[in-house]
Design a protein around this motif. Structure first.
Motif, short mmCIF file in Angstrom:
data_model
loop_
_atom_site.label_atom_id
_atom_site.label_comp_id
_atom_site.label_asym_id
_atom_site.label_seq_id
_atom_site.Cartn_x
_atom_site.Cartn_y
_atom_site.Cartn_z
N GLN A 60 5.60 18.26 13.13
CA GLN A 60 5.47 17.86 11.74
C GLN A 60 4.82 18.99 10.92
OE1 GLN A 60 2.32 14.98 10.66
NE2 GLN A 60 3.95 13.68 9.86
N ILE A 61 5.28 19.13 9.67
CA ILE A 61 4.57 20.02 8.76
C ILE A 61 3.70 19.15 7.87
CG2 ILE A 61 4.74 21.73 6.92
CD1 ILE A 61 7.37 22.64 8.07
N HIS A 62 2.41 19.27 8.06
CA HIS A 62 1.48 18.37 7.38
C HIS A 62 0.68 19.18 6.36
CE1 HIS A 62 -0.72 14.42 7.78
NE2 HIS A 62 -1.41 15.07 6.87
N ALA A 63 0.86 18.86 5.09
CA ALA A 63 0.15 19.61 4.06
C ALA A 63 -1.23 19.00 3.83
CB ALA A 63 0.93 19.60 2.76
N LEU A 64 -2.22 19.88 3.72
CA LEU A 64 -3.57 19.45 3.41
C LEU A 64 -3.85 19.97 2.00
CD1 LEU A 64 -5.51 17.94 5.20
CD2 LEU A 64 -6.49 20.10 5.91
N LEU A 65 -3.93 19.04 1.04
CA LEU A 65 -3.96 19.44 -0.35
C LEU A 65 -5.34 19.15 -0.92
CD1 LEU A 65 -2.01 20.30 -2.71
CD2 LEU A 65 -1.68 17.88 -3.13
N GLY A 66 -5.87 20.07 -1.69
CA GLY A 66 -7.17 19.83 -2.30
C GLY A 66 -7.59 21.04 -3.12
N GLU A 67 -8.56 20.81 -4.01
CA GLU A 67 -9.07 21.90 -4.82
C GLU A 67 -9.88 22.86 -3.96
OE1 GLU A 67 -10.38 21.91 -8.86
OE2 GLU A 67 -10.80 19.78 -8.64
N ASN A 68 -10.18 24.05 -4.52
CA ASN A 68 -11.12 24.95 -3.84
C ASN A 68 -12.43 24.22 -3.67
OD1 ASN A 68 -9.39 27.07 -3.72
ND2 ASN A 68 -10.15 28.09 -5.54
N GLY A 69 -13.00 24.30 -2.48
CA GLY A 69 -14.29 23.66 -2.26
C GLY A 69 -14.20 22.19 -1.91
N ALA A 70 -12.97 21.68 -1.72
CA ALA A 70 -12.84 20.26 -1.39
C ALA A 70 -13.18 20.01 0.07
CB ALA A 70 -11.42 19.79 -1.69
N ARG A 96 9.94 26.36 8.77
CA ARG A 96 10.96 25.40 9.21
C ARG A 96 11.46 25.76 10.60
NH1 ARG A 96 13.33 25.26 3.51
NH2 ARG A 96 12.13 23.55 2.57
N GLY A 97 11.61 27.08 10.87
CA GLY A 97 12.04 27.53 12.19
C GLY A 97 11.05 27.11 13.27
N LEU A 98 9.78 27.27 12.95
CA LEU A 98 8.73 26.91 13.91
C LEU A 98 8.75 25.41 14.18
CD1 LEU A 98 5.79 29.10 12.57
CD2 LEU A 98 6.99 29.36 14.73
N LYS A 99 8.95 24.68 13.12
CA LYS A 99 8.98 23.22 13.24
C LYS A 99 10.12 22.80 14.18
CE LYS A 99 10.44 19.33 10.53
NZ LYS A 99 10.52 18.65 9.26
N GLU A 100 11.29 23.45 14.01
CA GLU A 100 12.43 23.12 14.87
C GLU A 100 12.12 23.40 16.33
OE1 GLU A 100 16.07 24.96 13.45
OE2 GLU A 100 15.66 23.94 11.54
N SER A 101 11.33 24.48 16.58
CA SER A 101 11.00 24.79 17.97
C SER A 101 9.88 23.89 18.49
CB SER A 101 10.60 26.26 18.10
OG SER A 101 9.33 26.46 17.52
N GLY A 102 9.44 22.92 17.69
CA GLY A 102 8.49 21.91 18.18
C GLY A 102 7.04 22.16 17.82
N THR A 103 6.78 23.23 17.07
CA THR A 103 5.40 23.52 16.69
C THR A 103 4.99 22.64 15.50
OG1 THR A 103 5.88 25.80 17.30
CG2 THR A 103 3.83 25.40 16.11
N SER A 104 3.81 22.05 15.58
CA SER A 104 3.29 21.33 14.42
C SER A 104 2.58 22.33 13.52
CB SER A 104 2.28 20.27 14.82
OG SER A 104 2.69 19.62 15.98
N ILE A 105 2.64 22.09 12.22
CA ILE A 105 1.99 23.01 11.29
C ILE A 105 1.09 22.23 10.35
CG2 ILE A 105 2.36 24.64 9.39
CD1 ILE A 105 4.98 25.41 10.74
N ILE A 106 -0.16 22.70 10.24
CA ILE A 106 -1.03 22.16 9.20
C ILE A 106 -1.09 23.22 8.11
CG2 ILE A 106 -3.31 21.30 8.61
CD1 ILE A 106 -3.68 20.57 11.53
N PHE A 107 -0.70 22.84 6.91
CA PHE A 107 -0.45 23.78 5.83
C PHE A 107 -1.46 23.49 4.72
CE2 PHE A 107 2.64 24.42 2.10
CZ PHE A 107 2.32 25.75 1.97
N ILE A 108 -2.45 24.36 4.60
CA ILE A 108 -3.50 24.13 3.60
C ILE A 108 -3.10 24.80 2.29
CG2 ILE A 108 -5.91 24.53 3.03
CD1 ILE A 108 -6.49 24.67 5.95
#
Lengths: 436, 531
Positions: free
Chosen positions: B29-39, B183-195
């Motif tokens: 899964q590509i999971h986005a972690l969204l927040g302001e600076n300093g959150a 997306r390529g990494l995701k297809e190969s099964g890697t999970s991504i946390i995207f800040i």
């Protein structure tokens, strides 16, 4: 974002180059040396003067060769060569040429003119003297005198590459000299003295690491304090314990001088390089091994990563502060080993403050060598040569005041470091505590 | 591998950076972690990566609780991280950086260079990264350095990859390439946390979005959630994403720069023949990837560097034109030029001084704030009281040390100091870097107000959205040169090409084929500079 990566700037184009200020430093300095050579040496020489130089061939049968030079002719010839290269330096500066092929103009021409200047000076100094200049002795003595500088520079480069500034090389040399002398005298065995020397240096290195790495004290301040501490402590022990038991402690043990078979027979070079004290051979191996290990081994890679980007090292699981502590102690041990030069290698008993500031010169040699053991070796040889000039000329009976000759190594240090530093890069994070 | 964080808490003294955070990342899964600076996003990831020890809660991988004493443990468990500030040693080669800490060695600990290269080429080829293992990292562009970081993580068999603000330093085109890689990494099964704090990217690439505010999880939502909603979750109140600007009424040319060139000591051009005019009441924004000469440009304009060639001419509303090139900083500031530096902590303020003192830093040389070498305390205090009120600086007292203020309030102090003077030209770098959303709105409105007063403004920003929101015209810098000056409303695509070194006309021709029109990015553009 403090990402400071900048794209490689484009090389100066022809029209841009004309905007660059010209640098006249090098040609001006070279002109001064050339004029000095002409006025002070060549012009003051009598037409009939001859300079004699003795060179050992190394081959046991032949012994020494005595060469005789017509001082006047040779001084003018060398001065002419210097003038030619100085002229080239002016031309290069005017046209903003900094490199010819792979060779940097300033350094190359500077070296040639410098060698020329030293040769004219030597010819002038020994002109019409009764005994010839012992050229082989001058070089082999220079090598021997540079030994503590080279060990010190190796110690410095290990410490600085790991991120710790080691100003306490001076203290480490002195502590090594002291312990080597005491152990050597008590056991009457110079080899045991040699083994003891690095232990003393490592102890000082450990103190440096404790305060610099563990307690984040400014590295230079700790280093200077340690130097004063070692100086005071050894002086105190010298004037109390050592002086009152001279029978036990002032017996000087001496490491042997070995002539390496075959290599020692090489004409000219053999006697200089391969008829030396054991400590010199240890130094050869040390520089070679350190140069390779530092840049091609796992130990070296991790060591340098801690000095360049400690956080990057930490994020791949390298224990930065442990690496720093261990290698600072190792650096101290290397400098301590170099300290053996003053006592067991030279066959002398301990004397107050006998390291005489060589630790600082070693630091200068390391910087001049661009933090690389190999190049630091060359820089240290330069300083050793300047140091040995007074011995060699003293034997011949030259009229130059000895105080002036004593200044020579320090003058060379200041000019060499001032002229070249700034172009080499120190480890990025040296002297900065890593707080995790 | 499935990652689960349960009630993870991290405190620094009294400050709670992470307050009982729960987060689940499914395999692939590509999971986005969204927040302001300093959150608290980066703190959370540093806990996960073993750089900080958590004060409470647990980390579970495939339902097994983990205890990470350091990054080494996290890596061994299959977690890799690409930090915002790259963890690469600049003087090492790519291969050396990748193998650092896991070196293939032969006898005596000597590094096996061939195996080290293979580490790089194998992964590089598998994902089409095109990275030379023998290149020195410091010679590589930022985008390639980032790939080296990814290779570094993958070579350690990372199954969960944390990307911390990966797009902050990339051109729009490089960002697109990164998204392809993700997306390529995701297809190969890697999970991504995207800040990130950029809403557009979240919607482009994420499978799931978790919003964090003030150390707490506000919610986990699908990426189809609208930008306004996401922004509200991030900031905690309704945000006005649009910048309100009045119509452009440019006057006569006020600042004119001609053939400006600056060489570094090695003779390379850091500024290469730059020419532009700014009219009174006009904003010229300078876009570009950081490190392409923007810093040198503004520092040359205010006299911190002496230009190697070229002229800088200021035409004040009253009085004769003045040549600024070669003059001292003091005399340039006295000629009614204002300067807001890019690194306020280093160049803009003195942290140990009070707010009042910082507000007069560049005017302390004479009346009204000093006379005969003595400070006039009353005048300084009055000035401070007036500006703190006018610029809404949130502080206990004007005599409080500046270091106690938040980044946004510190920036307001700098802006207040500069705008309180009578200006002919204002030079601004990164006006809202590290500034909270409320302050961003305020600073932007004050900048536009200054434009309304007829000041010529030069604004340098690496946030493309800030550039498009404020500018009347946009210059793009690449390797010390202007790639051209584009009108407001030029598409991101064209600007992105220019940021990568394509001249304006060529970029326009290329951008016409398959570009993103501005109108579309305009409405989310505003949202993108949030935080």
């Amino acid at each position: 974002m403090s990402t400071t990566t900048r794209p490689a700037p484009v090389a100066p184009e022809a029209d841009l180059a004309s905007l660059l200020p010209r640098s006249w430093k090098v040609p001006i300095a070279l002109t001064v040396f050339t004029l000095l050579s002409a006025v002070a040496f060549a012009l003051t020489t009598k037409a009939t003067a001859v300079s004699r130089v003795a060179i050992m061939t190394g081959t046991t049968g032949l012994g020494t060769i005595n060469l005789t030079f017509g001082t006047l002719r040779w001084s003018w010839a060398l001065t002419a060569v210097m003038a030619a290269f100085t002229g080239f330096a002016w031309w290069a500066a005017a046209n903003r040429i900094h490199q010819v092929g792979q060779l940097p103009v300033g350094t190359t021409v500077g070296t040639i003119v410098g060698v020329g200047f030293v040769c004219t000076f030597l010819l002038w100094a020994v002109a019409d003297k009764a005994s010839p200049l012992q050229f082989t002795g001058l070089l082999s003595g220079a090598l021997f005198l540079s030994v503590p500088l080279i060990f010190g520079a190796m110690a410095g480069s290990v410490c600085e590459h790991v991120g710790v500034i080691n100003v306490s090389i001076e203290g480490q040399l002195l502590a090594g000299a002291f312990l080597a002398a005491v152990v050597g005298a008590v056991t009457k065995n110079a080899w045991l003295g040699l083994l003891a020397a690095p232990v003393a240096g490592a102890l000082i290195g450990a103190l440096l690491a404790l305060f610099a790495v563990r307690y984040w004290v400014d590295h230079i301040i700790v280093g200077v304090v340690l130097n004063v501490l070692v100086s005071g402590l050894t002086s105190y022990l010298f004037s109390t314990v050592l002086s009152q038991n001279t029978a036990v402690f002032s017996v000087a043990a001496k490491l042997p001088t070995w002539k390496i078979p075959l290599l020692g027979e090489i004409p000219v070079l053999g006697p200089v390089l391969f008829q030396q004290n054991v400590l010199v051979y240890i130094m050869y191996v040390g520089v070679f091994v350190l140069q390779i290990m530092m840049f091609h081994s796992r130990w070296g890679l991790r060591l340098r990563s801690c000095g360049e980007h400690p956080r990057a090292a930490d994020t791949v699981g390298i224990k930065v502060n442990r690496t720093r502590v261990l290698n600072t102690i190792l650096g101290g041990a290397i400098a301590g080993l170099g300290g053996a030069y003053f006592t067991v290698a030279a066959g002398l008993a301990f004397g107050k403050d006998m390291s005489g500031g060589r630790g600082y010169i070693a630091l200068a040699a390391m910087i001049l060598g661009g933090w690389r053991p190999k190049a630091a070796l060359l820089a240290a040889l330069l300083f050793g040569f300047a140091d040995n000039l007074q011995n060699a000329l003293g034997i011949v009976g030259v009229a130059v005041p000895s105080q002036f000759m004593l200044m020579a190594p320090y003058l060379v240090t200041i000019f060499a470091v001032a002229g070249l530093v700034g172009r080499v890069r120190a480890p990025a994070m040296e002297g900065k505590a890593y707080k995790g | 591998m499935r990652l689960e964080l349960r009630h993870v808490t991290k405190r620094f003294g009294d400050f709670v950076a992470n307050d009982a955070i729960d987060l689940v990342v499914e395999p692939g899964q590509i999971h986005a972690l969204l927040g302001e600076n300093g959150a608290g996003k980066s703190t959370l990831m540093n806990v996960l990566y073993g750089l900080y020890a958590a004060d409470g809660g647990e980390i579970r991988l495939d339902d097994k609780p983990q205890h990470f004493a350091g990054p080494g443990d996290a890596m061994a468990a299959g977690i890799g991280m690409v930090h915002q500030h790259f963890m690469l040693v600049p003087v090492f080669t790519v291969a050396e950086n990748v193998v650092l800490g896991q070196e293939p060695t032969g006898a005596l600990g000597m590094i096996n260079v061939k195996k080290a290269r293979n580490f790089v080429t194998e992964i590089s080829n598998r994902f089409g990264f095109d990275v030379d293992p023998d290149a020195l990292v410091e010679d590589l562009p930022v985008g390639v350095q980032q790939r080296v970081e990814i290779i570094k993580a993958l070579s350690r068999k990372a199954q969960i990859l944390i990307l911390d603000e990966p797009t902050a330093v990339l051109t729009p085109q490089e960002t697109d390439e990164l998204i392809t890689i993700m997306r390529g990494l995701k297809e190969s099964g890697t999970s991504i946390i995207f800040i990130t704090h950029k809403l557009r990217e979240v919607q482009d690439v994420a499978d799931q979005v978790t919003v964090i505010r003030a150390g707490q999880v506000i919610g986990t939502v699908p990426p189809t959630t609208s930008q306004t909603e996401l922004a509200e979750m991030m900031v905690g109140r309704a945000v006005d994403l649009a910048v309100h600007r009045t119509e452009h009424t440019a006057g006569a040319v006020a600042l004119s720069v001609k053939d400006l060139t600056l060489l570094d000591p090695e003779g390379r051009a850091v500024l290469d023949d730059i020419s532009f005019d700014i009219a009174a009441g006009e904003i010229l924004a300078v876009a570009g990837i950081q490190g392409n000469g923007q810093t040198e440009l503004i520092e040359t304009l205010v006299g911190l560097h002496k230009p190697s060639a070229g002229t800088i001419t200021l035409q004040p509303p009253a009085g004769p034109a003045q040549e600024l090139a070669g003059r001292s900083v003091k005399s340039i500031l006295a000629a009614h030029v204002g300067y807001i530096p890019e690194d306020r902590g280093k160049d803009g303020v003195v942290q140990g001084f009070s707010i009042a003192e910082n507000l007069i830093l560049d005017q302390v040389g004479g009346p009204p704030f000093s006379s005969h070498g003595g400070l006039k305390m009353k005048a300084i205090a009055d000035n401070a009281a007036k500006l703190v009120e006018e610029f809404d600086v949130r502080a206990g007292s004007a005599h409080a040390s500046l270091s106690q203020l938040s980044g946004g309030n510190q920036q307001k102090v700098v802006v207040a100091r500069e705008l309180s003077r009578d200006l002919a030209a204002l030079i601004v770098a990164q006006p809202t870097r590290g500034v909270d959303v409320g302050s961003i709105e305020f600073i932007h409105s004050r900048i536009l107000e200054e434009r309304g007063k007829g000041t010529a403004l030069l604004i340098v920003s690496t946030e493309l959205s800030e550039v498009t929101a404020l500018a009347d015209r946009i210059a793009v810098m690449f390797r010390g040169r202007f790639m051209g000056i584009a009108p407001a409303g030029t598409s991101r695509n064209v600007l992105g090409l220019m940021m990568a070194g394509v001249e304006y006309e060529d970029a326009l021709a290329q951008g016409a084929r398959g570009g993103t029109p501005t109108s579309q990015s305009e409405h989310d553009g505003g949202a993108e500079w949030v935080s």
